[in-house]
Design a protein around this motif. Sequence first.
Motif, PDB file in Angstrom:
ATOM      1  N   ALA A 176      10.375   0.093  -9.157  1.00 38.93           N
ATOM      2  CA  ALA A 176      10.876  -0.872  -8.173  1.00 38.93           C
ATOM      3  C   ALA A 176      10.042  -0.828  -6.903  1.00 38.93           C
ATOM      4  O   ALA A 176       9.717  -1.868  -6.332  1.00 38.93           O
ATOM      5  N   SER A 177       9.653   0.362  -6.462  1.00 34.07           N
ATOM      6  CA  SER A 177       8.861   0.457  -5.229  1.00 34.07           C
ATOM      7  C   SER A 177       7.463  -0.112  -5.421  1.00 34.07           C
ATOM      8  O   SER A 177       6.878  -0.644  -4.490  1.00 34.07           O
ATOM      9  N   LEU A 178       6.915  -0.024  -6.634  1.00 32.01           N
ATOM     10  CA  LEU A 178       5.587  -0.592  -6.897  1.00 32.01           C
ATOM     11  C   LEU A 178       5.627  -2.122  -6.957  1.00 32.01           C
ATOM     12  O   LEU A 178       4.597  -2.767  -6.831  1.00 32.01           O
ATOM     13  N   ASN A 179       6.797  -2.693  -7.153  1.00 35.32           N
ATOM     14  CA  ASN A 179       6.930  -4.153  -7.217  1.00 35.32           C
ATOM     15  C   ASN A 179       7.471  -4.739  -5.920  1.00 35.32           C
ATOM     16  O   ASN A 179       7.639  -5.939  -5.828  1.00 35.32           O
ATOM     17  N   ARG A 180       7.765  -3.904  -4.938  1.00 37.83           N
ATOM     18  CA  ARG A 180       8.346  -4.369  -3.681  1.00 37.83           C
ATOM     19  C   ARG A 180       7.266  -4.991  -2.803  1.00 37.83           C
ATOM     20  O   ARG A 180       6.245  -4.360  -2.518  1.00 37.83           O
ATOM     21  N   VAL A 181       7.510  -6.212  -2.388  1.00 40.01           N
ATOM     22  CA  VAL A 181       6.597  -6.932  -1.504  1.00 40.01           C
ATOM     23  C   VAL A 181       7.215  -6.927  -0.113  1.00 40.01           C
ATOM     24  O   VAL A 181       8.366  -7.311   0.054  1.00 40.01           O
ATOM     25  N   ALA A 182       6.436  -6.471   0.871  1.00 40.54           N
ATOM     26  CA  ALA A 182       6.931  -6.372   2.237  1.00 40.54           C
ATOM     27  C   ALA A 182       6.132  -7.276   3.165  1.00 40.54           C
ATOM     28  O   ALA A 182       4.905  -7.352   3.060  1.00 40.54           O
ATOM     29  N   PRO A 238      -6.822  -1.769   2.329  1.00 41.23           N
ATOM     30  CA  PRO A 238      -7.165  -0.922   3.481  1.00 41.23           C
ATOM     31  C   PRO A 238      -7.701   0.429   3.041  1.00 41.23           C
ATOM     32  O   PRO A 238      -7.204   1.032   2.093  1.00 41.23           O
ATOM     33  N   ALA A 239      -8.737   0.895   3.735  1.00 39.17           N
ATOM     34  CA  ALA A 239      -9.403   2.147   3.358  1.00 39.17           C
ATOM     35  C   ALA A 239      -8.605   3.369   3.813  1.00 39.17           C
ATOM     36  O   ALA A 239      -8.441   4.303   3.056  1.00 39.17           O
ATOM     37  N   ALA A 240      -8.112   3.364   5.029  1.00 37.83           N
ATOM     38  CA  ALA A 240      -7.416   4.529   5.573  1.00 37.83           C
ATOM     39  C   ALA A 240      -5.913   4.360   5.400  1.00 37.83           C
ATOM     40  O   ALA A 240      -5.264   3.668   6.170  1.00 37.83           O
ATOM     41  N   GLN A 241      -5.401   4.988   4.354  1.00 42.50           N
ATOM     42  CA  GLN A 241      -3.954   4.897   4.112  1.00 42.50           C
ATOM     43  C   GLN A 241      -3.508   6.036   3.216  1.00 42.50           C
ATOM     44  O   GLN A 241      -4.271   6.539   2.416  1.00 42.50           O
ATOM     45  N   ASP A 242      -2.258   6.437   3.371  1.00 41.47           N
ATOM     46  CA  ASP A 242      -1.699   7.482   2.525  1.00 41.47           C
ATOM     47  C   ASP A 242      -1.369   6.925   1.150  1.00 41.47           C
ATOM     48  O   ASP A 242      -1.568   7.574   0.135  1.00 41.47           O
ATOM     49  N   GLU A 243      -0.840   5.716   1.135  1.00 42.85           N
ATOM     50  CA  GLU A 243      -0.437   5.064  -0.107  1.00 42.85           C
ATOM     51  C   GLU A 243      -1.364   3.878  -0.344  1.00 42.85           C
ATOM     52  O   GLU A 243      -1.656   3.117   0.574  1.00 42.85           O
ATOM     53  N   ARG A 244      -1.852   3.710  -1.575  1.00 44.04           N
ATOM     54  CA  ARG A 244      -2.738   2.587  -1.884  1.00 44.04           C
ATOM     55  C   ARG A 244      -1.934   1.290  -1.833  1.00 44.04           C
ATOM     56  O   ARG A 244      -0.899   1.174  -2.457  1.00 44.04           O
ATOM     57  N   ARG A 245      -2.451   0.304  -1.071  1.00 38.40           N
ATOM     58  CA  ARG A 245      -1.758  -0.968  -0.904  1.00 38.40           C
ATOM     59  C   ARG A 245      -2.753  -2.111  -0.986  1.00 38.40           C
ATOM     60  O   ARG A 245      -3.944  -1.944  -0.757  1.00 38.40           O
ATOM     61  N   LEU A 246      -2.206  -3.275  -1.269  1.00 36.03           N
ATOM     62  CA  LEU A 246      -2.954  -4.527  -1.229  1.00 36.03           C
ATOM     63  C   LEU A 246      -2.229  -5.414  -0.229  1.00 36.03           C
ATOM     64  O   LEU A 246      -1.000  -5.531  -0.278  1.00 36.03           O
ATOM     65  N   ILE A 247      -2.968  -6.011   0.694  1.00 30.93           N
ATOM     66  CA  ILE A 247      -2.370  -6.904   1.682  1.00 30.93           C
ATOM     67  C   ILE A 247      -2.967  -8.293   1.500  1.00 30.93           C
ATOM     68  O   ILE A 247      -4.185  -8.466   1.561  1.00 30.93           O
ATOM     69  N   LEU A 248      -2.092  -9.264   1.252  1.00 27.75           N
ATOM     70  CA  LEU A 248      -2.488 -10.665   1.118  1.00 27.75           C
ATOM     71  C   LEU A 248      -2.052 -11.375   2.396  1.00 27.75           C
ATOM     72  O   LEU A 248      -0.873 -11.442   2.715  1.00 27.75           O
ATOM     73  N   ILE A 284       1.846  -4.948  -0.927  1.00 24.92           N
ATOM     74  CA  ILE A 284       2.434  -4.388  -2.135  1.00 24.92           C
ATOM     75  C   ILE A 284       1.651  -3.124  -2.501  1.00 24.92           C
ATOM     76  O   ILE A 284       0.437  -3.045  -2.278  1.00 24.92           O
ATOM     77  N   ALA A 285       2.349  -2.140  -3.031  1.00 28.66           N
ATOM     78  CA  ALA A 285       1.710  -0.888  -3.436  1.00 28.66           C
ATOM     79  C   ALA A 285       0.854  -1.113  -4.680  1.00 28.66           C
ATOM     80  O   ALA A 285       1.202  -1.907  -5.549  1.00 28.66           O
ATOM     81  N   LEU A 286      -0.249  -0.414  -4.725  1.00 25.32           N
ATOM     82  CA  LEU A 286      -1.101  -0.388  -5.919  1.00 25.32           C
ATOM     83  C   LEU A 286      -0.980   0.990  -6.554  1.00 25.32           C
ATOM     84  O   LEU A 286      -1.108   2.003  -5.859  1.00 25.32           O
ATOM     85  N   PRO A 287      -0.741   1.053  -7.857  1.00 22.76           N
ATOM     86  CA  PRO A 287      -0.693   2.366  -8.507  1.00 22.76           C
ATOM     87  C   PRO A 287      -2.065   3.040  -8.463  1.00 22.76           C
ATOM     88  O   PRO A 287      -3.090   2.372  -8.301  1.00 22.76           O
ATOM     89  N   ALA A 288      -2.076   4.340  -8.606  1.00 20.93           N
ATOM     90  CA  ALA A 288      -3.312   5.123  -8.496  1.00 20.93           C
ATOM     91  C   ALA A 288      -4.399   4.657  -9.457  1.00 20.93           C
ATOM     92  O   ALA A 288      -5.580   4.682  -9.127  1.00 20.93           O
ATOM     93  N   GLU A 289      -3.996   4.193 -10.644  1.00 21.75           N
ATOM     94  CA  GLU A 289      -4.997   3.805 -11.652  1.00 21.75           C
ATOM     95  C   GLU A 289      -5.504   2.369 -11.490  1.00 21.75           C
ATOM     96  O   GLU A 289      -6.424   1.946 -12.180  1.00 21.75           O
TER      97      GLU A 289
END
Length: 177
Positions: A6-12, A126-136, A37-42
């Motif tokens: 659910a957290s990987l599919n959450r759009v904020a 974004p390059a500097a982040q704790d969690e991998r994300r994609l921002i549209l 939205i979060a991007l999984p590690a792979e």
Amino acid sequence: MVDRIASLNRVASVPLPADSAIVRAYPLVSFADAYSIALPAEASNDPERLARFIFSQHSPWAAALMKLRDALVAGFGLKTAGSLANDAASRTERVGMFKIYSVAPNEIVMGEDDKHLDFRLSLLCPAAQDERRLILSTVVHCHNLLGRTYIRLIAPFHRIIVRSSLRRAALAGWPKA
């Protein structure tokens, strides 16, 4: 496990990223938004690859809305998805119907210019982040009353389609790195 999915599919909704090229796209912005939205590690963090993946995943209802939009705006002489698809056969590099304006290691900027408004879309990893994300992100510059009226009418649909597109891509499984 269900909470992780659910957290990987959450759009904020997020502020426009300060390091995005589209922040400086126009001296006057008539509309702007950004979603994360979060991007999984792979998952790939190649913004062009992610853009091609996202914009190839159209839901039937979003495609129907685009057909309705095209039918309504064609009479005003505005560009339609069909005319942009035909332009895709030209030498202009595109992702779906969007012209590519720039590609960087962590961001792709796309968009279109028309007589009523110009817009840019950014997919930023974004390059500097704790969690991998994609921002549209989207920014729009209106040229006239038609542009301002158009963006007021379509903004609610735009927000729904962007969120849905990101969720749909996540559920389909992001392309691997």
